[in-house]
Design a protein around this motif. Structure first.
Motif, PDB file in Angstrom:
ATOM      1  N   VAL A 153       5.065  13.437   5.501  1.00 21.35           N
ATOM      2  CA  VAL A 153       6.150  13.678   5.070  1.00 21.35           C
ATOM      3  C   VAL A 153       7.386  12.568   5.871  1.00 21.35           C
ATOM      4  N   GLU A 154       6.626  12.123   7.056  1.00 20.88           N
ATOM      5  CA  GLU A 154       7.412  11.116   7.467  1.00 20.88           C
ATOM      6  C   GLU A 154       7.163   9.749   7.282  1.00 20.88           C
ATOM      7  N   ARG A 155       6.177   9.261   6.053  1.00 22.25           N
ATOM      8  CA  ARG A 155       5.673   8.109   5.776  1.00 22.25           C
ATOM      9  C   ARG A 155       5.027   8.298   4.636  1.00 22.25           C
ATOM     10  N   PRO A 156       6.125   8.659   3.443  1.00 17.53           N
ATOM     11  CA  PRO A 156       5.313   9.092   1.883  1.00 17.53           C
ATOM     12  C   PRO A 156       5.116   8.141   1.826  1.00 17.53           C
ATOM     13  N   ASP A 157       5.313   6.659   1.707  1.00 14.05           N
ATOM     14  CA  ASP A 157       5.427   5.614   0.818  1.00 14.05           C
ATOM     15  C   ASP A 157       3.692   5.014   1.480  1.00 14.05           C
ATOM     16  N   GLU A 158       3.445   5.604   2.094  1.00 13.32           N
ATOM     17  CA  GLU A 158       1.955   4.777   3.653  1.00 13.32           C
ATOM     18  C   GLU A 158       0.725   5.483   1.784  1.00 13.32           C
ATOM     19  N   TYR A 159       0.974   7.100   1.283  1.00 11.67           N
ATOM     20  CA  TYR A 159      -0.162   7.921   1.091  1.00 11.67           C
ATOM     21  C   TYR A 159       0.283   8.090  -0.160  1.00 11.67           C
ATOM     22  N   GLY A 270      -1.443  -0.196  -7.255  1.00 13.46           N
ATOM     23  CA  GLY A 270      -0.918   1.169  -6.683  1.00 13.46           C
ATOM     24  C   GLY A 270      -0.132   0.876  -5.244  1.00 13.46           C
ATOM     25  N   PHE A 271       0.035   0.129  -4.202  1.00 16.01           N
ATOM     26  CA  PHE A 271       0.440   0.089  -3.111  1.00 16.01           C
ATOM     27  C   PHE A 271       2.224  -0.118  -3.145  1.00 16.01           C
ATOM     28  N   ARG A 279      -2.463  -3.972   5.076  1.00 20.03           N
ATOM     29  CA  ARG A 279      -3.487  -2.686   6.287  1.00 20.03           C
ATOM     30  C   ARG A 279      -4.572  -2.296   5.283  1.00 20.03           C
ATOM     31  N   VAL A 280      -4.385  -1.970   4.138  1.00 17.34           N
ATOM     32  CA  VAL A 280      -5.149  -0.082   3.941  1.00 17.34           C
ATOM     33  C   VAL A 280      -6.658  -1.867   3.381  1.00 17.34           C
ATOM     34  N   PHE A 281      -5.796  -2.815   2.801  1.00 16.78           N
ATOM     35  CA  PHE A 281      -7.437  -4.078   2.541  1.00 16.78           C
ATOM     36  C   PHE A 281      -7.927  -4.072   4.122  1.00 16.78           C
ATOM     37  N   ARG A 282      -7.061  -4.543   4.572  1.00 14.52           N
ATOM     38  CA  ARG A 282      -8.076  -4.655   6.419  1.00 14.52           C
ATOM     39  C   ARG A 282      -8.822  -3.465   7.125  1.00 14.52           C
ATOM     40  N   GLY A 283      -7.762  -2.418   6.986  1.00 11.00           N
ATOM     41  CA  GLY A 283      -9.033  -1.572   7.249  1.00 11.00           C
ATOM     42  C   GLY A 283     -10.195  -0.969   6.647  1.00 11.00           C
ATOM     43  N   ILE A 284     -10.495  -1.044   5.530  1.00 11.15           N
ATOM     44  CA  ILE A 284     -11.287  -0.571   4.635  1.00 11.15           C
ATOM     45  C   ILE A 284     -12.257  -2.173   4.787  1.00 11.15           C
ATOM     46  N   VAL A 285     -11.967  -3.475   4.045  1.00  9.51           N
ATOM     47  CA  VAL A 285     -12.724  -3.887   3.671  1.00  9.51           C
ATOM     48  C   VAL A 285     -12.853  -5.102   5.195  1.00  9.51           C
ATOM     49  N   GLY A 286     -12.374  -4.941   5.913  1.00 13.53           N
ATOM     50  CA  GLY A 286     -12.202  -5.427   8.008  1.00 13.53           C
ATOM     51  C   GLY A 286     -11.779  -6.822   7.566  1.00 13.53           C
ATOM     52  N   THR A 287     -11.365  -7.339   6.888  1.00 10.07           N
ATOM     53  CA  THR A 287      -9.999  -8.476   6.932  1.00 10.07           C
ATOM     54  C   THR A 287      -8.980  -8.936   6.058  1.00 10.07           C
TER      55      THR A 287
END
Length: 298
Positions: A153-159, A270-271, A279-287
């Motif tokens: 709810v606080e960051r609706p564009d993130e999810y 879709g981001f 941020r998402v790419f780095r979190g999944i791929v590591g870079t």
């Protein structure tokens, strides 16, 4: 800055200097992310509502206590109050929120339309459970799911909506303990090959769209809760995670082609924006996407 939005769930709070509220609705449940800044030693607010609601205290600051009360001036027995408490409040029941020695509270509150929720999830709820008050109980998994919904709810564009709806299904299955213990212990069966193929094709075709859990469940003829369990049994991940992974794989293909900028790749996969994509790419791929692209070109 003081912000007092019109909210029928919080009527004339006493001792509250300011509060903020952000709200969003999924599957007949309105989620309110609330923050209270308290100016006085004691404060109280009327939590009564026409709808059944679940109140979850996410964070509090101060040496005192926060608790719901059936009567405003009658405290609960000592020892029942404390952090991370939650209360299920039946619609029409009189309830007060009381703090003493607390100067900040962060809370998530869910107003629940059980008729709509039952229809959307394809689950029958025990009427007695939904109409029985439960004050200051604790459940670590329900608390974590409530905290994740507040972040949504606080960051609706993130999810994605798919993520929030999956959280909602998990929370209510846990909260109301649908099925008996033996049934819950069973390993869920997966989707039939045709069901999985149909869902995967739909997700791939709508990679940049806001896909809802209800849409995917309808493709398989299952309820939302049945679909969520079966999809994870088949793929090893929940639907929203599969969607996120698919977006990143498509982004990798576009990075290798090198025709689009990072901002354009973020949009077509879709981001919300380039920073979110990174941020998402780095979190999944590591870079970062740029570093990954340069490494593949060298």
């Amino acid at each position: 800055m003081q912000i007092f939005p019109a909210d029928p769930r919080i009527r004339s709070p006493h001792g509250v200097e300011s509060y903020t509220r952000r709200s969003q609705t999924w599957n007949g449940v309105t989620v309110h992310a609330l923050e209270f800044h308290i100016a006085q030693t004691r404060s109280w607010s009327d939590l009564s509502s026409e709808q059944t609601s679940l109140s979850i205290v996410l964070d509090q600051a101060g040496p005192g206590r926060i608790e719901p009360r059936l009567k405003r001036d009658q405290p609960l027995p000592a020892g029942e109050a404390g952090p991370r408490g939650m209360s299920l409040i039946p619609g029409g029941m009189t309830l007060w929120g009381h703090t003493e020695g607390i100067y900040y509270v962060r809370e998530v509150r869910l107003d629940i339309d059980f008729v709509t929720l039952s229809g959307r999830l394809g689950e029958k709820f025990d009427r007695l459970q939904t109409q029985t008050p439960r004050t200051l109980f604790r459940d670590e998994r329900v608390w974590r799911l409530g905290a994740l919904l507040a972040e949504q709810v606080e960051r609706p564009d993130e999810y994605s909506p798919l993520y929030a709806e999956s959280l909602m299904v998990a929370l209510f299955i846990d909260l109301l303990r649908l099925g008996d213990a033996a049934e819950r212990a069973k390993k869920p069966s997966g989707l039939a090959p045709w069901q999985l193929r149909r869902v995967v094709e739909y997700l791939q075709a709508n990679l940049a769209a806001s896909v809802h859990l209800e849409e995917l469940a309808a493709l398989t003829g299952l309820s939302q809760s049945q679909f969520g369990r079966a999809f994870k049994a088949s793929t090893g991940v929940p639907p929203h995670r599969w969607q996120l992974n698919a977006r990143i794989e498509r982004a990798k293909e576009l990075l290798l082609e090198g025709r689009l900028s990072l901002a354009e790749i973020a949009l077509v996969t879709g981001f919300a924006e380039q920073s979110h994509f990174t941020r998402v790419f780095r979190g999944i791929v590591g870079t970062s996407p740029g570093a990954w692209q340069r490494a593949r070109r060298s």
